[in-house]
Write a protein that holds these residues in place. Structure first.
Motif, short mmCIF file in Angstrom:
data_model
loop_
_atom_site.label_atom_id
_atom_site.label_comp_id
_atom_site.label_asym_id
_atom_site.label_seq_id
_atom_site.Cartn_x
_atom_site.Cartn_y
_atom_site.Cartn_z
N ARG A 1 48.85 -3.28 12.49
CA ARG A 1 49.66 -3.16 11.27
C ARG A 1 50.42 -4.46 11.03
O ARG A 1 50.54 -4.91 9.88
N GLY B 1 48.60 -7.06 9.28
CA GLY B 1 48.32 -6.80 7.87
C GLY B 1 47.21 -5.81 7.61
O GLY B 1 46.77 -5.64 6.47
N ARG B 2 46.75 -5.14 8.68
CA ARG B 2 45.67 -4.16 8.50
C ARG B 2 46.25 -2.86 7.92
O ARG B 2 47.40 -2.50 8.19
N SER B 3 45.41 -2.15 7.17
CA SER B 3 45.82 -0.86 6.63
C SER B 3 45.91 0.15 7.76
O SER B 3 45.44 -0.11 8.89
N GLU B 4 46.47 1.32 7.48
CA GLU B 4 46.59 2.35 8.51
C GLU B 4 45.21 2.78 9.02
O GLU B 4 45.00 2.93 10.22
N ASN B 5 44.26 2.94 8.10
CA ASN B 5 42.90 3.33 8.51
C ASN B 5 42.23 2.24 9.34
O ASN B 5 41.54 2.53 10.32
N GLU B 6 42.45 0.99 8.95
CA GLU B 6 41.88 -0.12 9.73
C GLU B 6 42.51 -0.18 11.12
O GLU B 6 41.82 -0.41 12.11
#
Length: 380
Positions: free
Chosen positions: A338, A341-346
């Protein structure tokens, strides 16, 4: 196949031998004034000297603990409480180990405040951000040397130099870096440092903390006699003997093993690319990064949750993880992902392969085979 060395390592034969020998011959309590205690105490001090040599530290600054988490807790709280009269502002990063977070949160409950630095897309901090975060009341900064999830290496010498110019205490969590990257506490101007035995082929339940002997600290608990008042509890002499035996071995072969890890990592990355697998190598997608420890391979299998991939790998005989073992079993998005910068799903896709001394190139290729079989099984 065991590819989860960043979580823990098997004890080396040399460490096991040292443990047994110390258990048989040095079983006296190091605090006892009789000959049995004296002999155990002499062994303890010899191990303290050896560890100090590995860090270019003074042996009077070495304190043995139950592991990295306790070392970090005691170092951060003991230093912050001792220097609170200068200010109550702390600085750390958004990608620290849970044990660092716990220590900071404890201090925040006591009235301290903390600034959490962001990291760039590769996981490194910006020295400019650190400079801008420093305030007149900043007394301590805690930044880990190598991140436990993605293996990013922070520039601790540059950080130490900057903080020394501002007379700010500098703690670094070196649990993942000790024995894999050179550490010179004097050169990096490190105030305190934490390391753990079970990450370097020593026994579990043993670690060490270094605190610069010239810096004042306040004991976590009062009226404690062990380790010069640093912690309570009878010293684990055989565990420490095994720990330092493992430490001397890993430091001796550090450069050779680092190059071997680089070769294994590049083999893995090349094979994933050759097969065009939907796998992202986080922080160093090309596999060529001087700022990442090559033994830690942070991955995302696109479209598949990390917990599922980990369980499917386990069914096929491959042990890997979804991040810090301290948070295992919790299907939560990786906070490091997170922060990148990754999304929650990523972030939920995250898995970690970590290599060790027994890892072979054939195991690396077999790991790619297993990942490919899982991807194929879930592609329809």
């Amino acid at each position: 196949m065991y590819l989860d060395y960043a979580a823990t390592t098997p004890m080396s034969e040399q460490a096991l031998e040292a443990y047994i020998k110390a258990s048989r011959n040095f079983y006296g309590n190091t605090m006892s004034p009789h000959d049995f205690g004296t002999e155990a105490h002499q062994l303890l001090e010899a191990t303290r000297l050896e560890l100090a040599r590995c860090l270019n530290a003074h042996s009077s600054g070495i304190y043995f603990t139950s592991g990295g988490s306790e070392s970090s807790l005691l170092a951060i709280t003991s230093l912050a409480r001792a220097h609170h009269y200068k200010g109550k502002h702390l600085i750390t990063t958004k990608i620290e180990h849970p044990s660092i977070d716990s220590a900071i949160q404890l201090l925040e409950s006591e009235g301290f405040t903390c600034t959490y630095l962001p990291v760039n897309k590769d996981g490194r901090i910006d020295l400019g951000d650190l400079q801008n975060a420093i305030r007149e009341d900043t007394i301590l900064v805690s930044i880990g040397h190598v991140n436990n999830e993605i293996g990013v290496i922070q520039p601790i010498e540059e950080i130490g130099q900057l903080l020394a110019e501002h007379h700010i205490l500098f703690h670094t969590d070196a649990v993942q870096s000790f024995g894999k990257r050179p550490i010179d506490v004097k050169k990096a101007k490190i105030t305190s440092l934490s390391i753990s035995s079970h990450k370097i082929y020593g026994p579990k339940g043993v670690g060490a903390c270094y605190i610069d002997p010239s810096i004042h600290w306040q004991p976590f608990l009062s009226h404690v006699s062990h380790e010069h008042g640093f912690r309570q509890g009878t010293i684990n002499t055989p565990g420490i003997a095994a720990f330092i035996t493992a430490a001397m071995d890993i430091v001796k072969y550090m450069d050779i093993e680092y190059k071997r890890m680089e070769e294994l990592k590049h083999s893995f990355v090349r094979e994933v690319r050759r097969r065009a697998l939907p796998v992202v190598i986080e922080g160093c997608d090309t596999g060529e990064s001087p700022h990442h420890l090559p033994s830690i391979l942070p991955l995302r299998v696109l479209g598949l949750e990390g917990q599922l991939v980990m369980l499917e790998c386990n069914r096929r005989g491959l042990a890997l993880s979804t991040g810090a073992a301290c948070k295992a079993g919790q299907s939560l998005p990786s906070k490091t992902m997170r922060a990148l910068g990754r999304s929650e799903n990523e972030a939920l896709e995250f898995i970690r392969i970590s290599l060790g001394v027994k890892t072979t190139s054939s195991e690396v290729f077999k790991a790619v085979d297993i990942l490919e079989s899982i991807i194929l099984a879930h592609s329809h």
